[in-house]
Design an enzyme around this catalytic site. Structure first.
Site, short mmCIF file in Angstrom:
data_model
loop_
_atom_site.label_atom_id
_atom_site.label_comp_id
_atom_site.label_asym_id
_atom_site.label_seq_id
_atom_site.Cartn_x
_atom_site.Cartn_y
_atom_site.Cartn_z
CB SER A 83 -0.91 0.02 1.22
OG SER A 83 -1.80 -1.07 1.14
CD GLU A 250 -6.76 3.11 3.09
OE1 GLU A 250 -6.56 3.77 4.12
OE2 GLU A 250 -6.09 2.10 2.79
CG HIS A 259 -3.66 -9.00 4.49
ND1 HIS A 259 -2.54 -9.49 3.83
CD2 HIS A 259 -3.69 -7.68 4.23
CE1 HIS A 259 -1.93 -8.48 3.21
NE2 HIS A 259 -2.61 -7.38 3.42
CG HIS A 298 -2.12 -4.05 -3.25
ND1 HIS A 298 -2.93 -4.83 -2.46
CD2 HIS A 298 -1.57 -3.13 -2.42
CE1 HIS A 298 -2.86 -4.42 -1.21
NE2 HIS A 298 -2.04 -3.37 -1.16
MG MG Z 1 -4.39 1.15 3.24
ZN ZN Z 2 -2.38 -5.45 2.56
#
Ligand code: MG
Ligand code: ZN
Length: 371
Positions: A83, A250, A259, A298
């Site tokens: 990030s 964000e 994750h 990503h």
């Molecule tokens: Mg972030």
């Molecule tokens: Zn990550």
């Protein structure tokens, strides 16, 4: 004959009047510089966006875009980026190494798009679900060689004079290893500060809502509508001043769903992002002097949408359920897929095609300069 002359005179008068009116209109109302909203869904690749189409009850707001492109996310040091390098490419217009915050691949600080537009008279804002010192928001105002330098990043934030801040990260300001309380300095910089909740924005001042010690809870842990509410509060606040604005929003935990390899978390975070997106799109549609760009740094999890199977506990036999799908992950890490870019408003057509992540910075500036 006389009648004809009269009408000629009348026509000339009308023409002159129209010209004067046009000139007056131009003088009285110069086109305001373009407002820019950049929404980053951390870890939001095509599979994550796709999940909104299978698991939501309504048509996702992503479908309201017509200008869509793809970016190449890799960093200078790693093909699979993080990030920090991802957001720094958006904020500085150049790719850098993994873990870099607002610095080039040689660790030299680079002016960010937020700093540049601020110098050009823009209001600025940052909204995140993580600590406001976390890699994605930090890449817009801080310049450090490693993303884990939260206390240094917090120190850089308090003098960056960003007009609207909403997120977590209290402890990096008020419970620090050097014993300083940075919130005192923030107050000296004309801020109203709320460390518990949104809602008290004041026009004519800067506003900071740093409402958790670290990150906010995830959606499945009861976050509520923070992302949408913070975004609407920022847009309302910016609307009270005459100046244009740059706002980064964000959706941080789409990444964390990957994750955790947790489909429910990923799906609910994408849904929350899409809900916020709906409110922001409504704003853009009613404020045409605005550019909205929505993308990700990503993809996370190597997610895919695949067949859903029902398992018979007794026989162990798997049967496909044709009217259902499931989310699968191939890793608990980031992946290297091309990343979607959605654009709406003035200059949106520049975002079609396949290009480097760093081009997003240049395309935003091009839209501003061509406005
Ligand atoms: Mg972030
Ligand atoms: Zn990550």
């Amino acid at each position: 004959m006389i009648v004809m002359k009269k009408s000629l005179v009348l026509l000339s008068v009308l023409l002159v009047n129209t010209c004067i009116l046009r000139i007056k209109a131009q003088e009285a109302k110069p086109e305001k510089p373009l407002n820019v909203i950049l929404m980053i869904g951390d870890g939001m690749g095509i599979p994550q966006v796709s999940s909104a189409f299978y698991f939501g009850e309504e048509t996702p707001n992503f479908e309201r875009f017509e200008e869509i492109g793809l970016h190449k996310s890799y960093s200078t040091s790693h093909l699979i980026t993080d990030s920090a390098a991802g957001a720094t490419a958006f904020s500085t217009g150049q790719k850098t190494y993994k873990r870099a915050i607002g610095v080039s691949k040689d660790t030299i600080p680079q002016e960010t798009i937020l700093e540049k537009l601020k110098n050009e008279g823009y209001q600025t804002g940052l909204i995140s679900l993580t600590s406001i010192t976390h890699a994605t928001p930090a890449s817009f105002y801080a310049h450090v060689k490693d993303r884990d330098m939260h206390e240094e990043i917090a120190e850089q934030l308090i003098t960056a004079d960003v007009d609207f801040l909403a997120g977590g990260g209290r402890k990096f300001f008020s419970n620090r290893s050097d014993g300083k309380n940075l919130f005192n300095i923030l107050l000296e910089h004309n801020y109203t500060l709320d460390t518990l909740k949104l809602g008290s924005s004041k026009a004519g001042m800067r506003n900071a809502f740093i409402i958790e010690d670290e990150g906010l809870p995830s959606k499945i842990d009861g976050r509520g509508d923070f992302l949408k509410e913070a975004s609407l509060e920022a847009l309302d606040y910016f609307g009270k001043a005459e100046k244009p604005f740059f706002l980064m929003i964000e959706g941080s935990y789409i990444d964390w769903g990957g994750h955790d390899m947790n489909p429910e978390m990923m799906i609910s975070e994408v849904a929350d992002f899409d809900k916020t997106l709906g409110a922001v799109l409504d704003y853009v549609e009613s404020h045409p002097n605005t550019l909205l760009v929505v993308t990700a740094d990503h993809e996370t999890g190597g997610a895919s949408i695949g067949k859903y199977y029902k398992l018979d506990a007794e026989t162990g036999k798997k049967t496909e359920v044709p009217e259902k799908v499931a989310v699968y992950f191939i890793t608990d890490q980031h992946s290297g897929e091309l990343i979607p870019v959605f654009a709406k408003g003035k200059g949106a057509e520049n975002f079609k095609g396949i290009y480097q992540n760093a081009q997003i910075y240049h395309k935003i500036l091009k839209a501003i300069h061509e406005n």
